[in-house]
Design a protein around this motif. Structure first.
Motif, PDB file in Angstrom:
ATOM      1  N   GLU A 273      -8.387   8.083  -3.915  1.00 13.57           N
ATOM      2  CA  GLU A 273      -8.179   7.150  -5.021  1.00 13.57           C
ATOM      3  C   GLU A 273      -6.934   6.298  -4.826  1.00 13.57           C
ATOM      4  O   GLU A 273      -6.926   5.108  -5.115  1.00 13.57           O
ATOM      5  CB  GLU A 273      -8.083   7.932  -6.333  1.00 13.57           C
ATOM      6  CG  GLU A 273      -7.973   7.044  -7.564  1.00 13.57           C
ATOM      7  CD  GLU A 273      -7.945   7.845  -8.858  1.00 13.57           C
ATOM      8  OE1 GLU A 273      -7.552   7.264  -9.881  1.00 13.57           O
ATOM      9  OE2 GLU A 273      -8.309   9.036  -8.823  1.00 13.57           O
ATOM     10  N   ILE A 274      -5.858   6.919  -4.298  1.00 11.74           N
ATOM     11  CA  ILE A 274      -4.611   6.175  -4.076  1.00 11.74           C
ATOM     12  C   ILE A 274      -4.824   5.096  -3.024  1.00 11.74           C
ATOM     13  O   ILE A 274      -4.392   3.944  -3.171  1.00 11.74           O
ATOM     14  CB  ILE A 274      -3.480   7.131  -3.649  1.00 11.74           C
ATOM     15  CG1 ILE A 274      -3.179   8.124  -4.772  1.00 11.74           C
ATOM     16  CG2 ILE A 274      -2.233   6.343  -3.273  1.00 11.74           C
ATOM     17  CD1 ILE A 274      -2.129   9.144  -4.414  1.00 11.74           C
ATOM     18  N   GLY A 275      -5.536   5.456  -1.966  1.00 13.52           N
ATOM     19  CA  GLY A 275      -5.801   4.494  -0.908  1.00 13.52           C
ATOM     20  C   GLY A 275      -6.628   3.326  -1.399  1.00 13.52           C
ATOM     21  O   GLY A 275      -6.394   2.174  -1.033  1.00 13.52           O
ATOM     22  N   MET A 276      -7.605   3.598  -2.267  1.00 12.42           N
ATOM     23  CA  MET A 276      -8.440   2.521  -2.809  1.00 12.42           C
ATOM     24  C   MET A 276      -7.635   1.596  -3.708  1.00 12.42           C
ATOM     25  O   MET A 276      -7.818   0.383  -3.686  1.00 12.42           O
ATOM     26  CB  MET A 276      -9.603   3.133  -3.589  1.00 12.42           C
ATOM     27  CG  MET A 276     -10.615   3.893  -2.733  1.00 12.42           C
ATOM     28  SD  MET A 276     -11.463   2.818  -1.556  1.00 12.42           S
ATOM     29  CE  MET A 276     -12.357   1.748  -2.663  1.00 12.42           C
ATOM     30  N   ARG A 277      -6.719   2.156  -4.516  1.00 14.23           N
ATOM     31  CA  ARG A 277      -5.903   1.326  -5.394  1.00 14.23           C
ATOM     32  C   ARG A 277      -4.988   0.412  -4.579  1.00 14.23           C
ATOM     33  O   ARG A 277      -4.840  -0.770  -4.887  1.00 14.23           O
ATOM     34  CB  ARG A 277      -5.077   2.214  -6.335  1.00 14.23           C
ATOM     35  CG  ARG A 277      -4.285   1.387  -7.355  1.00 14.23           C
ATOM     36  CD  ARG A 277      -3.714   2.241  -8.472  1.00 14.23           C
ATOM     37  NE  ARG A 277      -2.771   3.236  -7.996  1.00 14.23           N
ATOM     38  CZ  ARG A 277      -3.012   4.560  -7.970  1.00 14.23           C
ATOM     39  NH1 ARG A 277      -4.165   5.034  -8.398  1.00 14.23           N
ATOM     40  NH2 ARG A 277      -2.100   5.415  -7.515  1.00 14.23           N
ATOM     41  N   GLN A 278      -4.368   0.954  -3.536  1.00 14.23           N
ATOM     42  CA  GLN A 278      -3.532   0.131  -2.652  1.00 14.23           C
ATOM     43  C   GLN A 278      -4.357  -0.967  -1.997  1.00 14.23           C
ATOM     44  O   GLN A 278      -3.898  -2.097  -1.839  1.00 14.23           O
ATOM     45  CB  GLN A 278      -2.884   1.000  -1.577  1.00 14.23           C
ATOM     46  CG  GLN A 278      -1.793   1.917  -2.074  1.00 14.23           C
ATOM     47  CD  GLN A 278      -1.169   2.709  -0.929  1.00 14.23           C
ATOM     48  OE1 GLN A 278      -1.716   2.764   0.181  1.00 14.23           O
ATOM     49  NE2 GLN A 278      -0.036   3.332  -1.203  1.00 14.23           N
TER      50      GLN A 278
ATOM     51  N   GLU B 160       2.740  -0.812  -5.239  1.00 14.80           N
ATOM     52  CA  GLU B 160       1.939  -0.149  -4.216  1.00 14.80           C
ATOM     53  C   GLU B 160       1.208  -1.207  -3.385  1.00 14.80           C
ATOM     54  O   GLU B 160       0.647  -2.155  -3.925  1.00 14.80           O
ATOM     55  CB  GLU B 160       0.909   0.780  -4.863  1.00 14.80           C
ATOM     56  CG  GLU B 160       1.514   1.979  -5.576  1.00 14.80           C
ATOM     57  CD  GLU B 160       0.431   2.901  -6.115  1.00 14.80           C
ATOM     58  OE1 GLU B 160      -0.760   2.641  -5.810  1.00 14.80           O
ATOM     59  OE2 GLU B 160       0.763   3.858  -6.822  1.00 14.80           O
ATOM     60  N   TYR B 161       1.226  -1.038  -2.072  1.00 13.47           N
ATOM     61  CA  TYR B 161       0.478  -1.935  -1.196  1.00 13.47           C
ATOM     62  C   TYR B 161       0.295  -1.271   0.159  1.00 13.47           C
ATOM     63  O   TYR B 161       1.024  -0.342   0.527  1.00 13.47           O
ATOM     64  CB  TYR B 161       1.189  -3.278  -1.033  1.00 13.47           C
ATOM     65  CG  TYR B 161       2.438  -3.256  -0.172  1.00 13.47           C
ATOM     66  CD1 TYR B 161       2.404  -3.678   1.158  1.00 13.47           C
ATOM     67  CD2 TYR B 161       3.666  -2.822  -0.688  1.00 13.47           C
ATOM     68  CE1 TYR B 161       3.553  -3.664   1.936  1.00 13.47           C
ATOM     69  CE2 TYR B 161       4.812  -2.809   0.087  1.00 13.47           C
ATOM     70  CZ  TYR B 161       4.747  -3.226   1.396  1.00 13.47           C
ATOM     71  OH  TYR B 161       5.875  -3.211   2.175  1.00 13.47           O
ATOM     72  N   ALA B 162      -0.694  -1.751   0.911  1.00 12.67           N
ATOM     73  CA  ALA B 162      -0.968  -1.233   2.255  1.00 12.67           C
ATOM     74  C   ALA B 162      -0.296  -2.144   3.274  1.00 12.67           C
ATOM     75  O   ALA B 162      -0.694  -3.306   3.429  1.00 12.67           O
ATOM     76  CB  ALA B 162      -2.471  -1.172   2.495  1.00 12.67           C
ATOM     77  N   ARG B 163       0.722  -1.628   3.933  1.00  8.57           N
ATOM     78  CA  ARG B 163       1.523  -2.458   4.843  1.00  8.57           C
ATOM     79  C   ARG B 163       0.679  -3.019   5.992  1.00  8.57           C
ATOM     80  O   ARG B 163       0.774  -4.202   6.333  1.00  8.57           O
ATOM     81  CB  ARG B 163       2.679  -1.622   5.403  1.00  8.57           C
ATOM     82  CG  ARG B 163       3.639  -2.416   6.275  1.00  8.57           C
ATOM     83  CD  ARG B 163       4.766  -1.513   6.756  1.00  8.57           C
ATOM     84  NE  ARG B 163       5.427  -0.876   5.610  1.00  8.57           N
ATOM     85  CZ  ARG B 163       6.269   0.152   5.723  1.00  8.57           C
ATOM     86  NH1 ARG B 163       6.521   0.672   6.916  1.00  8.57           N
ATOM     87  NH2 ARG B 163       6.845   0.649   4.652  1.00  8.57           N
ATOM     88  N   THR B 164      -0.170  -2.182   6.579  1.00 10.84           N
ATOM     89  CA  THR B 164      -0.996  -2.631   7.709  1.00 10.84           C
ATOM     90  C   THR B 164      -1.938  -3.754   7.289  1.00 10.84           C
ATOM     91  O   THR B 164      -2.141  -4.731   8.018  1.00 10.84           O
ATOM     92  CB  THR B 164      -1.819  -1.458   8.264  1.00 10.84           C
ATOM     93  OG1 THR B 164      -0.941  -0.392   8.630  1.00 10.84           O
ATOM     94  CG2 THR B 164      -2.614  -1.885   9.487  1.00 10.84           C
ATOM     95  N   GLN B 165      -2.502  -3.647   6.096  1.00  8.42           N
ATOM     96  CA  GLN B 165      -3.412  -4.667   5.591  1.00  8.42           C
ATOM     97  C   GLN B 165      -2.687  -5.991   5.362  1.00  8.42           C
ATOM     98  O   GLN B 165      -3.216  -7.058   5.659  1.00  8.42           O
ATOM     99  CB  GLN B 165      -4.043  -4.183   4.280  1.00  8.42           C
ATOM    100  CG  GLN B 165      -5.118  -5.097   3.717  1.00  8.42           C
ATOM    101  CD  GLN B 165      -5.682  -4.556   2.413  1.00  8.42           C
ATOM    102  OE1 GLN B 165      -5.452  -3.405   2.057  1.00  8.42           O
ATOM    103  NE2 GLN B 165      -6.413  -5.396   1.691  1.00  8.42           N
ATOM    104  N   LEU B 166      -1.447  -5.929   4.873  1.00  8.93           N
ATOM    105  CA  LEU B 166      -0.667  -7.141   4.644  1.00  8.93           C
ATOM    106  C   LEU B 166      -0.315  -7.816   5.970  1.00  8.93           C
ATOM    107  O   LEU B 166      -0.402  -9.031   6.101  1.00  8.93           O
ATOM    108  CB  LEU B 166       0.602  -6.806   3.868  1.00  8.93           C
ATOM    109  CG  LEU B 166       1.421  -8.003   3.353  1.00  8.93           C
ATOM    110  CD1 LEU B 166       0.638  -8.755   2.279  1.00  8.93           C
ATOM    111  CD2 LEU B 166       2.764  -7.537   2.803  1.00  8.93           C
ATOM    112  N   ILE B 167       0.087  -7.011   6.962  1.00  8.41           N
ATOM    113  CA  ILE B 167       0.428  -7.567   8.281  1.00  8.41           C
ATOM    114  C   ILE B 167      -0.801  -8.203   8.926  1.00  8.41           C
ATOM    115  O   ILE B 167      -0.726  -9.297   9.510  1.00  8.41           O
ATOM    116  CB  ILE B 167       1.014  -6.475   9.185  1.00  8.41           C
ATOM    117  CG1 ILE B 167       2.365  -5.989   8.638  1.00  8.41           C
ATOM    118  CG2 ILE B 167       1.176  -6.985  10.617  1.00  8.41           C
ATOM    119  CD1 ILE B 167       2.946  -4.810   9.385  1.00  8.41           C
ATOM    120  N   ALA B 168      -1.958  -7.523   8.801  1.00  8.99           N
ATOM    121  CA  ALA B 168      -3.197  -8.075   9.352  1.00  8.99           C
ATOM    122  C   ALA B 168      -3.547  -9.396   8.666  1.00  8.99           C
ATOM    123  O   ALA B 168      -3.997 -10.353   9.318  1.00  8.99           O
ATOM    124  CB  ALA B 168      -4.334  -7.076   9.184  1.00  8.99           C
TER     125      ALA B 168
END
Length: 437
Positions: A49-54, A109-117
């Motif tokens: 759930e945490i991963g989906m929210r990010q 909250e955010y996904a760093r790899t997704q932002l860099i991509a």
């Protein structure tokens, strides 16, 4: 006179360039590529759930960064041509950095790899858009027949339209309605009526460019008329960047030297086995601040017989030179023959990016023939450079003067972003061979 006749060709509305010419399609494509692609990839691996929210939150933040970057790029790159591409990377770097700062400070909250991509893909998308439009889109630019209008260059995809000298058309004139921009010599006293009309055009949203700056942006060259003509109003470029550039050059040279050492040794052995003579070619050249130094390259030519050619002829390399070996052709086409100059970078004699250093005998000759030639020594010479990726190798004085204008453009726009643009063009040349001569 360099002005071309009117040509009515434009990008077809339903062609790829015609579609990409519209801002909404550029923005939609950028959002789809830089936000949805990382989103879908992350969606396949997110399992809690945490991963989906990010994942969902980062999708929104990436979209904001893309919109902001596109807005910055459209507002800072006011000139068409090569100059616009220099603003693309900094625009998206600023937008994504700003979003990252907001996320960090606000503890979102955010996904760093997704932002860099998202950042990488957005830069790649808009470079693709810019290069496609640069190749296929035709612009109609009107020019005022006053002052230095003859400086406007004949370049592909630009249709020049001469505006009447004895009268000023209005914004409702059918000719003006089909113009993308207007070029005028803004350093002279224009007729009063034209000065008012140019103001009206600018207020109506039609870009009005100074002819000299427009020519520089379209060609990537600066025909230096006065030594003070650079971005800083001084003969010396930004000294802070000179120091930072030297540090970066040295660090990268150490890393690349260690990584490429096995390849360099293998190439040296191949040269010795395929032709008589040493693996390395050494030659005295003129470098930073006019100081001579010994440059190192992989030998790509057969060793000349003593006395067979004059010193100047020996130093010149012409297109299709019969002295170039089969292995040497490959090394020159991919620019691998320049890699031993890592030693020159470590010694502080050269940089990765800068005007190419000329042989001492040729440099002395060019200084006698070409005004301002010595000014190119104001920055460290480089393994690759703006003139190198756009024009390649030249030897005749007329061609050298043309290439010098590219060097002046680099010096005038001396910056980190300019170096990154040159690196991208050099990588393209090394991968495809296009542009190397």
């Amino acid at each position: 006179m360099l002005i071309a006749p009117i040509n009515t060709r434009v990008a077809r509305p339903h062609s790829l360039a015609g579609v990409l010419a519209r801002w909404r399609y550029q923005a939609i494509g950028g959002l789809l590529v830089s936000t949805l692609v990382p989103y879908v990839v992350r969606l396949m691996v997110a399992n809690d759930e945490i991963g989906m929210r990010q994942l969902h939150l980062t999708l929104l933040w990436c979209a904001c960064a893309v919109i902001l970057g596109n807005w910055l790029f459209r507002n800072v790159s006011i000139y068409p041509g090569v100059e616009a591409s220099a603003f693309l990377l900094p625009s998206f770097t600023v937008s994504f950095t700003a979003i990252a700062i907001v996320l960090t400070v606000g503890r979102f909250e955010y996904a760093r790899t997704q932002l860099i991509a998202g950042y990488v893909l957005s830069v790649a998308w808009f470079y693709f858009v810019h290069s496609t439009l640069h190749r296929h889109q035709w612009l109609r630019i009107g020019y005022l027949p006053f002052g230095a209008f003859d400086k406007l260059p004949q370049v592909p995809h630009i249709n020049w339209v001469e505006l009447p000298a004895d009268g000023c058309p209005s914004n409702h004139d059918p000719i003006i309605g089909r113009l993308d921009a207007i070029a005028a010599d803004l350093r002279i006293d224009l007729p009063d009526q034209w000065e008012r009309t140019l103001s009206d055009f600018a207020l109506a949203g039609t870009p009005v460019y100074h002819v000299k700056h427009l020519a520089e942006s379209l060609t990537g060259r600066v025909e230096l008329e006065h030594l003070s003509e650079n971005s800083f109003g001084s003969l010396i470029p930004n000294t802070s960047f000179l120091m930072l550039k030297r540090l970066i050059d040295w660090i990268v040279a150490v890393i690349m030297g260690l990584m490429l050492l096995p390849l360099l040794l293998a190439i040296a052995l191949a040269i010795r086995l395929t032709s008589n003579g040493p693996a390395l070619f050494k030659q005295q050249r003129i470098g930073f601040r006019g100081e001579p130094f010994m440059v190192y390259k992989f030998r790509t030519m057969r060793v000349a017989e003593p006395g067979a050619m004059s010193e100047r002829e020996t130093a010149m390399t012409r297109s299709g030179d019969a002295r170039i070996t089969s292995l040497g052709k490959m090394l020159r086409r991919t620019r691998i023959d320049e890699l031993p100059q890592i030693l020159n970078i470590l010694k502080g004699q050269m940089s990765w990016i800068g005007p190419r250093p000329e042989a001492a005998v040729l440099s002395r000759w060019y200084e006698e023939q070409i005004p301002f030639y010595r000014y190119r020594h104001i920055v460290r010479p480089g393994i690759t450079g703006w003139a190198q990726v756009l024009q390649g190798h030249v030897a005749d004085v007329a061609d050298v003067q043309s290439k010098l204008h590219y060097d002046f453009y680099y010096i005038k726009n001396f910056s980190l972003w300019m170096d990154i643009l040159i690196i991208a063009k050099t990588v393209k040349t090394m991968m495809t061979g296009y542009g190397a001569r």
